[in-house]
Design a protein around this motif. Structure first.
Motif, PDB file in Angstrom:
ATOM      1  N   GLN A 755       0.854  -1.200   0.000  1.00 28.29           N
ATOM      2  CA  GLN A 755       0.000   0.000   0.000  1.00 28.29           C
ATOM      3  C   GLN A 755       0.885   1.243   0.000  1.00 28.29           C
ATOM      4  OE1 GLN A 755      -3.224  -0.332  -0.612  1.00 28.29           O
ATOM      5  NE2 GLN A 755      -2.996   1.863  -0.917  1.00 28.29           N
ATOM      6  N   LYS A 758       2.321   1.934  -3.320  1.00 26.82           N
ATOM      7  CA  LYS A 758       1.323   2.502  -4.235  1.00 26.82           C
ATOM      8  C   LYS A 758       1.120   3.979  -3.945  1.00 26.82           C
ATOM      9  CE  LYS A 758      -1.270  -1.665  -5.343  1.00 26.82           C
ATOM     10  NZ  LYS A 758      -2.207  -2.598  -4.686  1.00 26.82           N
ATOM     11  N   ASP A 759       1.036   4.323  -2.658  1.00 28.71           N
ATOM     12  CA  ASP A 759       0.850   5.743  -2.302  1.00 28.71           C
ATOM     13  C   ASP A 759       2.032   6.562  -2.798  1.00 28.71           C
ATOM     14  OD1 ASP A 759      -1.430   5.008  -1.147  1.00 28.71           O
ATOM     15  OD2 ASP A 759      -0.723   5.083   0.929  1.00 28.71           O
TER      16      ASP A 759
END
Length: 1752
Positions: A755, A758-759
């Motif tokens: 995550q 991705k950020d």
């Protein structure tokens, strides 16, 4: 097992047993059966639709993998059918070489286990295979570049023939002999071919009733041939190999007894050992010595049988060479001796295994009376033990000796082990000689199993185990690295074989123990002590290897290589010991490790890692107990300071970890987010290992017996072999809870990281580079830890890569994991996230190379990693085979390995299944990843590029046909239209084409579509704007690519014709299908040659571009020249290009063009009708019956006869050579027309010859075969069309004496003579006289080559004009000595090629030369000597020969001796010719000159002829003995040097029993000569002669006595030097055990030495002194004859010698020298040798040996 076979409906030939032990074995049966059915169906289908590529080659590769995974798990019928199909495929006539090689490899695999198929099950015809072998090995067009073969093709074909020859039909032997017997001509190179063919093809394994059609047809004939050849010609080795194979396959069916002495003599000669003082070795002996592997087979097969005659010779052989094994002797012969020693015991072990333990099969067994008995084996061992014990300490290391001792200990432990033990204990006690310790320990490691297993032969061996283990402990020494490693290995080996259990209470409980077993039980109480002492030693080692102490100044944190090795040794030894401990000892040891680890503080780099290793080893053995101690402790420590080192503890059984689930999860989630880089890497590896322990399948224990050690008496299990049928492996298979825990960890640690990344990409929450690296590290380690549970990437596959009518899908193998689809597929999500991140980095921060490295690693793991890496697997496989080799038991065979090894092998089988990935389908996911890799491979930073390229190449090798998808993408970057390419991209793309070494090379894939695109693109990229040759790296890269193409290129097929009568396996029965290839000519069959022509034309188009840089022009020319083929003519445009290329400005293009045009001319050659002729019809004489060798009457018509030469057109046409066609000048083919036009153009010829007569490299140029082929082709194809144009040039060049012009004439002339083979009479030529008049130092070799090439394989009668021209007057003396020598050289070249066909010329030449033998010039003399050798070459005595019509040596020698009369009467011959010029001296000088020439002849013939004319040489011996000097001195004149060389070479000759009396008579005659030089030379001659004919002489006892008498007579010679030499000779003969040192000899010497010397000091009565000196010399000879041991008679003789210390000179000198020699040779093992003397003797000796003080 019955149930198992019923389930699969057939009896498998031979399965891999280890598959049955895998935890998921029940699923493998079904899997294998399905796979096999698929392979069969698809192979048949591919063959039926005649699709060799990709269909057949794809599925035959699958069959290869099937063999690797399941062994031969198919029925016998299938096995035979597979073999027949592949045999058909291999022998297809037009098959491309590479495919043929692939099928051959597979066929070898299928034929490997010969006991599975008998000759009744399978028969293969031999002819197709032979034709294939001929086509490849003796290819007529390969040298012209018309066909290219892979490098390894020779060896693979030979291996294939070796596997197939078992199954050749019975009649084949006779057919082969009919085929090759006509080739057996000793003077010709073709002999080599015939004999090596026989060695390869003749079948030797047959049932006894077929022997009369087998080896009995050729045995006597070839054996006689071998026996009659003396000078090791190059083919003799092949003959020996054939006999060795025959002997080994038919022990007991061939009677070798009459040949044994000669065989052993030849074996001894082929070892090339130096003998005597000044020995010359004839150079051919060094190159043509026999192959040791085959010699060993031969010796092994000769042993045994009634009376065991070969063993006596073997004992004698090893006695005579034993001293060469002593470590102080060193030379180039040593490696051969070591190989002999190493392989002989292994070979005998194999034979005993075959006789006693092998499973019965169809191969005929060894008859009872021929088998080796125990007594035979003991005799064998005792003959080798001496040499083996000496070789232990040799300079080349102790490996060979250790291997020999390991095998000898299997045969007779009671003889071999005690002496080695003795040396080992001695070595453990000394501190000064560490190398003896390493040598003895490595020998003991090999003998470990023979020592500890309870054998009846040597039961007391086991009592040595504990003393050895305790004694080896001091070897764990931090200061001596190699000693430390060998000690670790030693301890680990012994403890792996012995359970460390204290059974001292057993004798009181059990009554049935033998004495030895009781002793062992009491001794075993020391085990606990040993383990604790060992741990103390290890702790000391760890303490002394902290970073501060080992590193000193250097500031690195990594380990050095040595430390990592020690660390490895330490951890594996500790884990072996703790595995083998009983639970009580283990608990004590564990407590000790725990205390050590928790009470000390270590730095994290070196010692910390070692401690962690020890803890890990402890935890691995009994996880429950150890984790109870360690984990809570570590957790508490980590929660306090959150950084520590004991993170390696967790490579243990997953179930035990579940108890500490909470703790671990807490620690991990804290630690992986730590900021310190060191801390989070450790945490990550902890995470990885935790995941691995939970998710992998692996065995949990490796003890040497299944179950715990609480069974009844453990000492009975010492050295027990594991039983494959009942291994009892305990597997760890991940349970449901463990899987849950894994996914729990992943969702807690991996999910948030993905995550975060991705950020970062979307820009919501950017990270710094360090943070990004940390995230990537966590992702990577999660993937590595859980890789085996995550399902592989899947999805639709890329369609339409390759047109095929067969299905090409991948095989899915079950690896023990059922993937759970309900859980998140982390592999997919990692894949997507990584692609996002990669593109983000490449756009925004391309210089973040560290992250890119990790991403490349992750991508490669995503594609390939399923729990194991290929590299790790390979290294483990290697170490497994090494350990297996050092501990195997070849004698009993049947996988008698220890249990731990077997378990390891099962695990390796499991891992191999995870790795089989070649031929995987190429899916869209992969396509995306490969495109990303291509982006990385052409990015800015070179390191990123090279790592990405490596992964990319692996992927291309893995996914089938993916290269067809990627190549266009790569080529796009190279095309000139693509203008915005950076240099880095350009270079990266080139590197992608080049590929990695040993991997796929896109530039040379065997695929027309691919090459058709790549090659023109490579040439065109020269026009690309980003191409600069200023950068040297790009130039080098292009060179590498062309070089790689050249090396890897082999011809790619165009025409595939398959004519197959083939059998389909479809239930219920077999259907026979015959498919002829002309039924439906599909389009596919005409495509390849269209593609071929298109490629050639594309390359030509590139060449027409004017802007192309020269480098690319060369490259294109090179690529074009590779494309010549012998099955399809080159397109006319290319012919034009190459013909113009002959006069191109660049020399490298000219060179390529020359060979290319020669090849083109070969393509254009018209076939000639051949007429078969029966010789007897022409000569009118019938051939006699039976084998008849030599000059036959029937061949008379073929010989040269000056009265019947073709001098006119009619005669020329009437004689038989072959039919003639006179050329008609109509040129049909376009190619012919082009060449014709150019060569008819005077300007072109001017230029061409101008270029050809230039110098290329000064002084290095030689006759060029390529140019010769060019001209030969021209004159052969076009007749004399071009002669009028060439003639003036030739005459002009011939008159020019420059080296290059002369060479040019040579090349053209040779081509002309060979090319004019079919011309009519008038066209022969005569411009050579002028040229030969201008011969120069530089060019005479070229002319020799020219004439030899011209005469090779031609009829001498057609060359009559040439031979007569050369014969005219070679020694006219006009042009000085040089011209004479050169003309003779040229003539010799011509005659040597013609061999027996020109006997008349040889007679004429001899008659011409004889009066001229007294030449003054040295070079002419040498040349005459060499020519004489050729003249007499044909005079040999082979079996069945008729007397030859060529000149005879005997007559020649008689004539020469007549002329040497004046010299034979003289004392010594000197070379002075300056006395008054009276008549008599004139005769003398002539004789001296003649003698010099004769010496040259003897020297030249020693190396070249096949048999030595002994009688004739003996007549010359007396002369040689008179001249030869005694000392070695360079200043002697030529004659004396030559005489010495001749004697040395003659003494090495091989003698037959009937010649020996003659030689001895000559020597005896010389021994009474007046000159002491001659008497001295007799001894040196004798030494070498005896050694080189040892066994032949030993079989004649009368001659042995004569030699003994001769030596004793010379020992009493009045000349001091002769006596000394006789002493040396005597000691040499005693050392070879040529005659025994019996009491009679000793007393004779002692009485001599006690001869009284008269008291009168005035003049010593010389005869008495001589007798006394002789006795002393004899005694010292006895002492020197056993340099490395002390026999029982030695002390007494030493005492006798010491009495003579104060005798008058020369006696005193002799005694002193002997004593100092004794001291030198016995010094090494003086401790042992002392035991042989009494105390009084030792006192006297010490007095003698310690030299008195000089200053007293």
């Amino acid at each position: 097992s019955q149930k198992h076979k019923a389930h699969i409906r057939f009896i498998p030939q031979k399965e891999i047993v280890y598959n049955g032990l895998l935890p998921y074995a029940d699923r493998l049966d079904k899997e294998a059966t399905e796979l096999l059915a698929e392979i069969k169906a698809n192979l048949c289908r591919a063959v039926l639709v005649r699709e060799l590529w990709p269909g057949v080659s794809f599925w035959s590769r699958k069959l290869f993998s099937f063999l690797k995974l399941y062994g031969r798990r198919f029925s016998k019928e299938d096995h035979v059918l597979f073999i027949k199909l592949l045999y058909e495929l291999v022998t297809l006539p037009n098959l491309e070489p590479h495919m043929m090689q692939g099928y051959a490899r597979l066929l070898i695999q299928l034929l490997k286990k010969k006991e599975l198929l008998s000759r009744d099950d399978l028969q293969l015809p031999w002819r197709p295979l032979y034709e294939l072998y001929e086509r490849v090995l003796y290819s007529k067009t390969e040298h012209l570049g018309l066909i290219w073969f892979p490098n390894s093709v020779d060896n693979i074909l030979k291996a294939l023939i070796k596997s197939c020859r078992l199954y050749f039909p019975v009649s084949s032997t006779q057919e082969m002999l009919d085929e090759w017997r006509p080739l057996l001509c000793v003077f010709d190179v073709v002999m080599q071919k015939a004999v090596s063919n026989m060695e390869l093809f003749l079948p030797t394994i047959m049932p006894p009733e077929e022997h009369s059609q087998g080896f009995q047809l050729w045995f006597d004939e070839l054996m006689n041939l071998w026996m009659s050849v003396q000078n090791q010609p190059s083919w003799e080795g092949h003959l020996v190999n054939l006999f060795a194979r025959l002997a080994n396959d038919n022990i007991g069916y061939v009677d070798w007894t009459p040949y044994i002495p000669t065989i052993f003599t030849r074996i001894l000669r082929s070892l090339n050992l130096p003998v005597g003082v000044s020995q010359m070795v004839a150079p051919r002996y060094l190159t043509n010595s026999y192959d040791i592997g085959h010699l060993v087979l031969l010796i092994t097969a000769l042993l045994g049988g009634p009376g065991n005659p070969a063993q006596k010779e073997l004992t004698c052989l090893f006695n005579s060479i034993a001293s060469f094994y002593h470590p102080s002797n060193h030379g180039r012969w040593q490696s051969r001796l070591m190989r002999l020693l190493q392989r002989l015991p292994a070979s005998v072990v194999r034979r005993v295994h075959r006789e006693r333990h092998a499973a019965p099969s169809w191969i005929p067994p060894v008859p009872e009376q021929q088998r080796l008995t125990d007594a035979d084996l003991q005799e064998f061992s005792s003959s080798l033990i001496g040499a083996a014990l000496l070789a232990m300490f040799s300079k080349t290391g102790s490996m060979d000796a250790a291997y020999a001792l390991q095998n000898l200990a299997l045969l007779t432990p009671e003889l071999i082990i005690p002496p080695v033990l003795e040396k080992t204990y001695a070595a453990m006690e000394t501190l000064t000689e560490p190398h003896t310790l390493t040598a003895t320990l490595s020998c003991m490691i090999g003998m470990a199993r023979s020592l500890v297993s309870a054998s009846n032969h040597y039961p007391e061996g086991r009592t040595h185990v504990l003393p050895l283990l305790m004694g080896s402990l001091p070897g764990v020494d931090p200061n001596d690295f190699s000693k430390c490693m060998i000690t670790f290995q030693f301890i680990a080996t012994f403890t792996a074989l012995v359970p460390l259990v204290d059974c001292s209470s057993a004798p009181s409980q059990q009554g049935d123990l033998t004495e030895i077993e009781k002793d062992l039980c009491f001794a075993s109480a020391e085990f606990e002590d040993f383990v604790l002492q060992f741990l103390d030693r290890c702790f000391a080692l760890i303490d002394s290897s902290t970073l501060e102490q080992t590193r000193g100044e250097t500031e690195t944190d990594t380990q050095t290589q040595l430390e990592s090795l020690v660390e490895l040794g330490l951890s594996s030894t500790v884990s072996t010991i703790l595995t083998q401990c009983s639970i009580d000892i283990y608990k004590v040891a564990l407590q000790k490790v725990y205390n050590f680890a928790t009470t000390n503080i270590f730095e994290t780099c070196v010692s910390g890692r070692m401690v962690a290793d020890m803890c890990r080893a402890a935890a691995k053995c009994h996880p429950a107990e150890s984790l109870r101690l360690f984990v809570p402790h570590c957790c508490s420590v980590i929660f306090h300071i959150t950084d520590s080192q004991y993170l390696c503890v967790t490579r243990v059984d997953g179930e035990q970890l579940l108890k500490y689930q909470g703790d671990l999860e807490r620690i991990l989630s804290v630690c992986v987010r730590l900021r310190c880089k060191r801390a989070y890497t450790l945490a990550c590896s902890l995470l990885e290992h935790t995941l691995r322990s939970l998710s992998l399948i692996y065995p949990t224990e490796y003890r040497s017996t299944p179950g715990a050690f609480d069974s009844d008496l453990p000492i009975r299990d010492w050295g027990r072999a594991g039983d494959v049928a009942a291994l009892g492996v305990c597997w760890h298979v991940p349970s449901q809870e463990e899987e849950n825990f894994v996914f729990q960890l992943l969702s807690r640690l991996l999910h948030p990281e993905l995550q975060r990344i991705k950020d970062h990409v979307s820009g919501d929450q950017p990270m710094s580079r360090e943070e990004l690296l940390q995230s990537l590290a966590i992702v990577q380690h999660c993937l590595l830890g859980a890789g085996s549970i995550l399902p592989p990437l899947d999805g639709p596959h890329v369609s339409d890569l390759v047109p095929s009518m067969v299905n090409l899908e991948e095989i899915k193998l079950h690896i023990g994991v059922d993937y759970d689809d309900s859980r998140e597929n982390y592999r997919e999500s990692i894949c997507q996230t990584m692609r996002l991140l990669l593109h983000h980095i490449l756009e925004h921060s391309e210089d973040d190379t560290k992250s890119l490295f990790v991403i490349i690693k992750i991508i490669s793991d995503l594609m390939f990693f399923r729990g194991t890496h290929k590299k790790e697997f390979d290294s483990r496989w290697k170490s497994f085979t090494l350990v297996k080799k050092s501990m195997e038991n070849r004698l009993h065979g049947k996988k008698q390995h220890i249990r731990a090894l077997l378990i390891d092998r099962v695990l390796l089988q499991h891992e191999m299944r995870k790795l089989v990935v070649e031929g995987s389908e190429y899916k869209v996911v992969h396509q995306e990843l490969l495109c990303d890799l291509l982006l990385l491979s052409t990015s800015t930073y070179s390191q990123v590029r090279s790592r990405a390229q490596n992964v990319l190449m692996t992927a291309l090798g893995t996914y089938s046909f993916s290269y067809r998808d990627l190549t266009p993408r790569i080529l796009q970057l190279l095309s000139p239209q693509h203008t915005d390419v950076t240099q880095q991209q350009f270079k990266g793309a080139l590197y992608c084409l080049l590929g990695v070494y040993g991997g796929v090379c896109l530039a040379s894939v065997r695929d027309w579509d691919c090459i058709g695109e790549v090659w023109p693109a490579l040439v065109r990229c020269g026009l690309s704007p980003s191409m600069t040759l200023e950068k040297p790296s790009i130039g080098r890269l292009l060179d590498d690519i062309t070089d790689r193409i050249h090396r890897q290129h082999d011809t790619i097929g165009i025409y595939f014709t398959v004519v197959v009568v083939f059998i389909l396996t479809k239930p219920p029965f077999f259907i026979v299908v015959a498919v002829m290839c002309n039924l439906w000519p599909t389009k596919a069959h005409f495509l390849p040659y269209r593609k071929y022509e298109k490629l050639v034309n594309d390359l030509l188009d590139c060449l027409e571009d004017r802007d192309l840089p020269w480098k690319f022009e060369h490259m294109a020319t090179d690529l074009l020249s590779i494309q010549l083929r012998d099955d399809h003519p080159l397109p006319p445009d290319a012919v034009l290009y190459f013909t113009q290329g002959l006069t191109h400005d660049s020399i490298s293009i000219r060179k390529v063009a020359i060979s290319a045009v020669a090849g083109i001319l070969k393509q254009l050659k018209r076939p000639r009708p051949k007429v078969t002729v029966k010789p007897s019809d022409i000569s009118g004489i019938e051939d006699p019956e039976g084998v008849c060798v030599g000059d036959r009457e029937t061949n008379r018509w073929l010989q040269y006869d000056s009265n019947n030469l073709p001098l006119s057109q009619e005669q020329w046409d009437s004689q038989h050579y072959c039919t003639h066609h006179i050329y008609v000048a109509i040129y049909v083919l376009q190619g012919e027309k082009i060449i014709f036009e150019y060569f008819s153009d005077p300007e072109f010829i001017d230029q061409l010859l101008g270029f050809l007569s230039l110098e290329d490299r000064k002084g290095k140029d030689t006759f060029s075969p390529r140019r010769f082929c060019l001209f030969k082709g021209l004159f052969r194809n076009y007749g004399d069309e071009f002669l009028p144009l060439l003639w003036p040039h030739l005459e002009q060049l011939a008159g020019d004496s420059h080296e290059s012009s002369q060479r040019c004439v040579c090349e053209i002339t040779a081509g002309l003579i060979r090319g004019s083979k079919h011309w009519s009479f008038s066209k022969t030529l005569t411009h050579m006289l002028t040229a030969l008049a201008n011969i120069t130092v530089e060019t005479y070799t070229d002319w020799g080559t020219c004439i030899a090439t011209a005469c090779e394989g031609r009829d001498p009668r057609k060359l009559s004009w040439l031979l007569e021209l050369l014969m005219e007057s070679p020694l006219s003396g006009e042009g000085g000595s040089f011209r004479d020598a050169s003309l003779l050289y040229v003539l010799q070249g011509g005659l040597a090629q013609q061999q027996w066909r020109v006997s008349e010329l040889l007679h004429r030449l001899l008659a011409y030369l004889e009066p001229k033998l007294t030449q003054v010039y040295k070079n002419v003399r040498e040349r005459i000597g060499s020519v004489l050798t050729y003249i007499f070459m044909i005079d040999v005595a082979l079996p069945h020969t008729q007397p030859t019509s060529s000149p005879h040596v005997a007559e020649f020698v008689t004539r020469v001796l007549e002329r040497l009369k004046p010299l034979t009467s003289e004392q010594e011959i000197h070379n002075h010719v300056h006395e008054e010029n009276t008549q008599e001296t004139d005769e003398r000088t002539q004789a001296v000159k003649l003698l010099k020439t004769v010496l040259k002849w003897l020297m030249a013939s020693a190396g070249r002829t096949f048999t030595t004319p002994v009688q004739q040489q003996l007549q010359l011996l007396p002369l040689l003995f008179k001249i030869a000097p005694v000392e070695i001195d360079e200043s002697y004149d030529e004659m004396k040097q030559d005489a010495r060389t001749c004697l040395s070479l003659m003494s090495q000759g091989l003698l037959y029993p009937e010649q020996i009396p003659l030689v001895l008579a000559a020597l005896e005659e010389m021994a009474v000569s007046r000159s002491w030089h001659a008497r001295y030379s007799v001894l040196t001659y004798l030494q070498i002669m005896v050694f080189y004919n040892l066994f032949t002489l030993l079989s004649l006892s009368a001659e042995v006595l004569r030699i003994r008498k001769l030596v004793m007579q010379l020992l009493l010679d009045e000349q001091l030097e002769v006596r000394d030499m006789a002493g040396t000779t005597l000691s040499g003969l005693l050392q070879c055990q040529f005659f025994p040192l019996d009491s009679s000899l000793q007393t004779q010497l002692q009485t001599l030495s006690q001869t009284r010397l008269p008291k009168a000091r005035g003049e010593l009565a010389s005869t008495d002194l001589v007798r006394r000196h002789a006795g002393v010399l004899g005694l010292s000879a006895c002492i020197l004859s056993s340099p490395y041991e002390v026999p029982d008679w030695m002390p007494q003789i030493l005492m006798d010698l010491s009495d003579h210390l104060n005798d008058p000179q020369p006696i005193e000198m002799t005694v002193k020298k002997t004593l100092s020699d004794f001291r030198r040779t016995h010094h090494d093992n003086w401790q042992e040798h002392r035991q042989c003397f009494t105390d009084d003797q030792l006192l006297v000796l010490t007095d003698l040996l310690v030299s008195p003080c000089y200053y007293a």
